[in-house]
Scaffold this motif. Structure first.
Motif, mmCIF file in Angstrom:
data_model
loop_
_atom_site.group_PDB
_atom_site.id
_atom_site.type_symbol
_atom_site.label_atom_id
_atom_site.label_comp_id
_atom_site.label_asym_id
_atom_site.label_seq_id
_atom_site.Cartn_x
_atom_site.Cartn_y
_atom_site.Cartn_z
ATOM 1 N N VAL A 106 0.858 -1.185 0.000
ATOM 2 C CA VAL A 106 0.000 0.000 0.000
ATOM 3 C C VAL A 106 0.886 1.224 0.000
ATOM 4 C CG1 VAL A 106 -1.785 1.283 1.242
ATOM 5 C CG2 VAL A 106 -1.779 -1.211 1.326
ATOM 6 N N GLY A 107 0.655 2.149 -0.932
ATOM 7 C CA GLY A 107 1.474 3.352 -0.911
ATOM 8 C C GLY A 107 1.337 4.215 -2.146
ATOM 9 N N TYR A 108 2.192 5.219 -2.199
ATOM 10 C CA TYR A 108 2.124 6.257 -3.222
ATOM 11 C C TYR A 108 3.421 6.337 -4.030
ATOM 12 C CZ TYR A 108 -1.753 8.317 -0.546
ATOM 13 O OH TYR A 108 -2.933 8.546 0.102
ATOM 14 N N ASN A 109 3.279 6.716 -5.292
ATOM 15 C CA ASN A 109 4.405 7.275 -6.040
ATOM 16 C C ASN A 109 4.194 8.780 -6.064
ATOM 17 O OD1 ASN A 109 5.412 4.715 -6.863
ATOM 18 N ND2 ASN A 109 3.863 4.657 -8.475
ATOM 19 N N LEU A 110 5.091 9.543 -5.536
ATOM 20 C CA LEU A 110 4.944 10.999 -5.557
ATOM 21 C C LEU A 110 6.049 11.590 -6.408
ATOM 22 C CD1 LEU A 110 4.151 11.556 -1.769
ATOM 23 C CD2 LEU A 110 2.522 11.494 -3.670
#
Ligand SMILES: [Zn+2]
Length: 181
Positions: A106-110
């Motif tokens: 679970v997570g983001y590419n920023l």
């Protein structure tokens, strides 16, 4: 050296049978089309929604997307932060129920391309179910028809799991609607 699976690099891929050109931003336009099943839009909250990724090799990969066209995590309003995370919780529950994976990423590419993402100016959280070995989950698929059917089947299973959760309504057509908590 073992190969490392990189779910963060799997971005939303346009459907081969839907040759639409998105004028501004796919994550802004998809909810406005009100064609949720066709677009794999699973659940709608007030400020964010849940979208099943189109990527053919892992049909269980979902994204939680704020409606606001915002790229900087620091710029998300407090109510949006809360609802995005509540929708992540609901997505995990639905996946537990419908797909029973061994684990999750679970997570983001920023920041777009540098971080492995391709749509960096409209942030979205990835929820990627993982299975021990992963390769057993989905054989390498060839052919557009098979790929679309695999994703559609996963959509239906996840939709049914969302629809049985508390605090949601499931309209005859369209995504599950999550009532404000
Ligand atoms: Zn956008």
């Amino acid at each position: 050296m073992d190969q490392i699976f990189a779910p963060w690099r799997i971005e939303w891929v346009e459907r081969p049978d839907k040759n639409e050109e998105f004028e501004t931003c796919v994550f802004c336009e998809l909810p406005e089309q009100n064609d949720d099943r066709e677009n794999y839009l699973l659940a709608r909250g007030e400020t964010a929604y849940v979208l099943l990724n189109n990527y053919p090799y892992n049909p269980g990969h979902a994204m939680v997307v704020p409606h606001a066209h915002i790229g900087r995590y620091q710029d998300l309003e407090r109510d949006v932060l809360l609802e995005v995370n509540q929708l992540i919780q609901r997505t995990l529950d639905a996946m537990d129920e419908a797909l029973a994976p061994d684990g999750y990423n679970v997570g983001y590419n920023l920041g777009g391309a540098a971080a492995g993402g391709s749509i960096g100016d409209h942030l979205h959280a990835h929820v990627v179910p993982r299975w021990t070995g992963d390769t057993n989950f989905m054989p390498t698929l060839t052919g557009t028809k098979v790929i679309v059917e695999a994703v559609t089947d996963t959509y239906d299973r996840l939709y049914d799991a969302f629809a049985t959760q508390q605090g949601v309504t499931a309209p005859a057509e369209g995504a599950v609607v999550v009532e404000p908590e």
